[in-house]
Design a protein around this motif. Sequence first.
Motif, PDB file in Angstrom:
ATOM      1  N   LEU A 124      54.558   4.389  34.292  1.00 32.33           N
ATOM      2  CA  LEU A 124      55.183   3.438  35.209  1.00 32.33           C
ATOM      3  C   LEU A 124      54.516   2.070  35.124  1.00 32.33           C
ATOM      4  N   PHE A 125      53.180   2.050  35.084  1.00 35.95           N
ATOM      5  CA  PHE A 125      52.457   0.780  34.984  1.00 35.95           C
ATOM      6  C   PHE A 125      52.736   0.093  33.638  1.00 35.95           C
ATOM      7  N   ALA A 126      52.879   0.881  32.579  1.00 35.63           N
ATOM      8  CA  ALA A 126      53.180   0.304  31.270  1.00 35.63           C
ATOM      9  C   ALA A 126      54.553  -0.357  31.279  1.00 35.63           C
ATOM     10  N   LEU A 127      55.532   0.284  31.909  1.00 30.33           N
ATOM     11  CA  LEU A 127      56.878  -0.296  32.001  1.00 30.33           C
ATOM     12  C   LEU A 127      56.871  -1.533  32.899  1.00 30.33           C
ATOM     13  N   GLY A 128      56.174  -1.433  34.039  1.00 30.49           N
ATOM     14  CA  GLY A 128      56.086  -2.584  34.936  1.00 30.49           C
ATOM     15  C   GLY A 128      55.345  -3.747  34.321  1.00 30.49           C
ATOM     16  N   GLY A 129      54.338  -3.441  33.493  1.00 33.63           N
ATOM     17  CA  GLY A 129      53.611  -4.503  32.802  1.00 33.63           C
ATOM     18  C   GLY A 129      54.488  -5.219  31.790  1.00 33.63           C
ATOM     19  N   ALA A 130      55.344  -4.459  31.087  1.00 37.78           N
ATOM     20  CA  ALA A 130      56.295  -5.085  30.167  1.00 37.78           C
ATOM     21  C   ALA A 130      57.280  -5.956  30.932  1.00 37.78           C
ATOM     22  N   LEU A 131      57.707  -5.497  32.094  1.00 38.55           N
ATOM     23  CA  LEU A 131      58.607  -6.270  32.949  1.00 38.55           C
ATOM     24  C   LEU A 131      57.961  -7.568  33.413  1.00 38.55           C
ATOM     25  N   ALA A 132      56.633  -7.551  33.618  1.00 39.61           N
ATOM     26  CA  ALA A 132      55.915  -8.749  34.064  1.00 39.61           C
ATOM     27  C   ALA A 132      55.772  -9.789  32.969  1.00 39.61           C
ATOM     28  N   VAL A 133      55.971  -9.396  31.702  1.00 41.49           N
ATOM     29  CA  VAL A 133      55.896 -10.293  30.527  1.00 41.49           C
ATOM     30  C   VAL A 133      54.556 -11.031  30.503  1.00 41.49           C
ATOM     31  N   GLN A 134      53.465 -10.258  30.445  1.00 44.21           N
ATOM     32  CA  GLN A 134      52.123 -10.845  30.338  1.00 44.21           C
ATOM     33  C   GLN A 134      51.358 -10.241  29.164  1.00 44.21           C
ATOM     34  N   SER A 149      50.862  -7.083  26.159  1.00 40.65           N
ATOM     35  CA  SER A 149      50.608  -5.652  26.314  1.00 40.65           C
ATOM     36  C   SER A 149      49.346  -5.418  27.134  1.00 40.65           C
ATOM     37  N   ALA A 150      49.204  -4.199  27.641  1.00 39.97           N
ATOM     38  CA  ALA A 150      48.012  -3.846  28.416  1.00 39.97           C
ATOM     39  C   ALA A 150      46.753  -3.985  27.572  1.00 39.97           C
ATOM     40  N   LEU A 151      46.846  -3.654  26.295  1.00 47.71           N
ATOM     41  CA  LEU A 151      45.688  -3.757  25.403  1.00 47.71           C
ATOM     42  C   LEU A 151      45.261  -5.208  25.245  1.00 47.71           C
ATOM     43  N   HIS A 152      46.209  -6.083  24.979  1.00 47.37           N
ATOM     44  CA  HIS A 152      45.908  -7.501  24.786  1.00 47.37           C
ATOM     45  C   HIS A 152      45.399  -8.130  26.087  1.00 47.37           C
ATOM     46  N   TRP A 153      46.076  -7.819  27.191  1.00 50.91           N
ATOM     47  CA  TRP A 153      45.704  -8.360  28.499  1.00 50.91           C
ATOM     48  C   TRP A 153      44.279  -7.931  28.866  1.00 50.91           C
ATOM     49  N   SER A 154      43.981  -6.662  28.667  1.00 55.02           N
ATOM     50  CA  SER A 154      42.651  -6.142  29.012  1.00 55.02           C
ATOM     51  C   SER A 154      41.569  -6.758  28.138  1.00 55.02           C
ATOM     52  N   SER A 155      41.882  -6.992  26.884  1.00 55.56           N
ATOM     53  CA  SER A 155      40.915  -7.625  25.988  1.00 55.56           C
ATOM     54  C   SER A 155      40.568  -9.027  26.479  1.00 55.56           C
ATOM     55  N   HIS A 161      51.788  -0.889  23.516  1.00 55.19           N
ATOM     56  CA  HIS A 161      51.386  -1.981  22.628  1.00 55.19           C
ATOM     57  C   HIS A 161      52.288  -2.040  21.392  1.00 55.19           C
ATOM     58  N   ARG A 162      52.583  -0.886  20.810  1.00 58.82           N
ATOM     59  CA  ARG A 162      53.426  -0.849  19.604  1.00 58.82           C
ATOM     60  C   ARG A 162      54.876  -1.234  19.909  1.00 58.82           C
ATOM     61  N   ASN A 163      55.328  -0.929  21.107  1.00 53.77           N
ATOM     62  CA  ASN A 163      56.741  -1.144  21.454  1.00 53.77           C
ATOM     63  C   ASN A 163      56.915  -2.221  22.518  1.00 53.77           C
ATOM     64  N   TYR A 164      55.924  -3.109  22.614  1.00 56.07           N
ATOM     65  CA  TYR A 164      55.921  -4.073  23.710  1.00 56.07           C
ATOM     66  C   TYR A 164      57.169  -4.963  23.723  1.00 56.07           C
ATOM     67  N   LEU A 165      57.559  -5.507  22.593  1.00 55.32           N
ATOM     68  CA  LEU A 165      58.715  -6.406  22.556  1.00 55.32           C
ATOM     69  C   LEU A 165      59.987  -5.688  22.991  1.00 55.32           C
TER      70      LEU A 165
END
Length: 381
Positions: free
Chosen positions: A75-85, A87-93, A152-156
């Motif tokens: 759910l957080f992964a989908l919501g993060g994609a919706l937020a357009v910020q 991927s979680a990996l890139h954001w966390s880095s 991350h692989r399917n972010y777009l």
Amino acid sequence: MQKPPLIWLTTLVFAITFLVSVIGVPWYGLTHGFSTTLVVAMIATIGFAGISITAGYHRLWAHKTYDAHWSLRILFALGGALAVQNSALHWSSDHREHHKHVDDNDKDPYSAKRGFWYSHIGWMLREYHASRYSNYDNCKDLQNDPVVMWQHRNYLTLTLLTTFGWPVALGLMVGDIWGAVLLVGFARLVINHHTTFFINSLAHMWGKQTYTDRNTARDNGWLAFLTFGEGYHNYHHIFSADYRNGIRWWHYDPTKWLIRSCSWLGLTSNLKRTNGFQVEKARLEMQFKALRNEGGISCETTMERLQHEYDVLIAKLRQYYQVRKQFLDARAKTIAEQMHMPTLNELQKQVEDLRQAFREHRHQFRELVNASLRKPSEQLN
């Protein structure tokens, strides 16, 4: 010094969504109007995307402050994609680098010392840190999370499906596609973007330094209201491993409430909290440091006595938390082994006495400080 080249896709996304939101959305609202359903859907979508960033990207993945069930992570992964910020990996880095090098203009990705514009949005518009993202060395733990890597692989694809697919589907359901795209698509996205960005910019410029002044982070209740509890940023920067940002019962921190509530359902676990002694000690240190820096106490004898009383206060605080830990450990053991209670009752009484002694000494210390500030050369000699 020549600036790095613009990242045109990012720049266009920010520019177009902003212009459509400030021009197209008001025009459509005045000429056609927005239904109550669309307004409610926009608010709900802001909440889902925003909480996915705060509870998911930030506190779960960037800081590992708790563990979450795979369903919640999806759910957080989908919501993060919706937020357009990103991927979680890139954001966390990015965020881990920010904490590691906070306020370093060369290494902090969004250092507030480079100004509001840079820390708010400018750092994303140019290739300032492009060389850091070859293998995400600072997120090797996240590379072992299948949900993080799937996103991350399917972010777009996920971003297009959620950011465009959801408003269009909603518009088809309510019979107003353009209204849904404008309000739930564009306006919602701009609100999600800039409220999040306020933590990188305003939360390092506006508010109180309650626990530390070793960085620019500030505690700000207004920003907490806009960002699902992220505004207690001074606390977060010194105690980033805590799943809470607002630690008092009156602090507005719905992200904390969500994480805690999910633990009752078995969806979250291993919630990390900072030791209370460390929190109170940091707060008292800042208060005493502010007193010394104010320059209102010129009498050396007074200052020496205040230092002594402060040291005694910290010692009492430490003793209270040490005995409190012994009591909690003993209680857990007593419950587990069904042992007799006398020793536990004695420890509980000791904890209560030490807590009361600390509070009384803290009150006396504050009165001592106030008296010293009123008459610095007379009160304590």
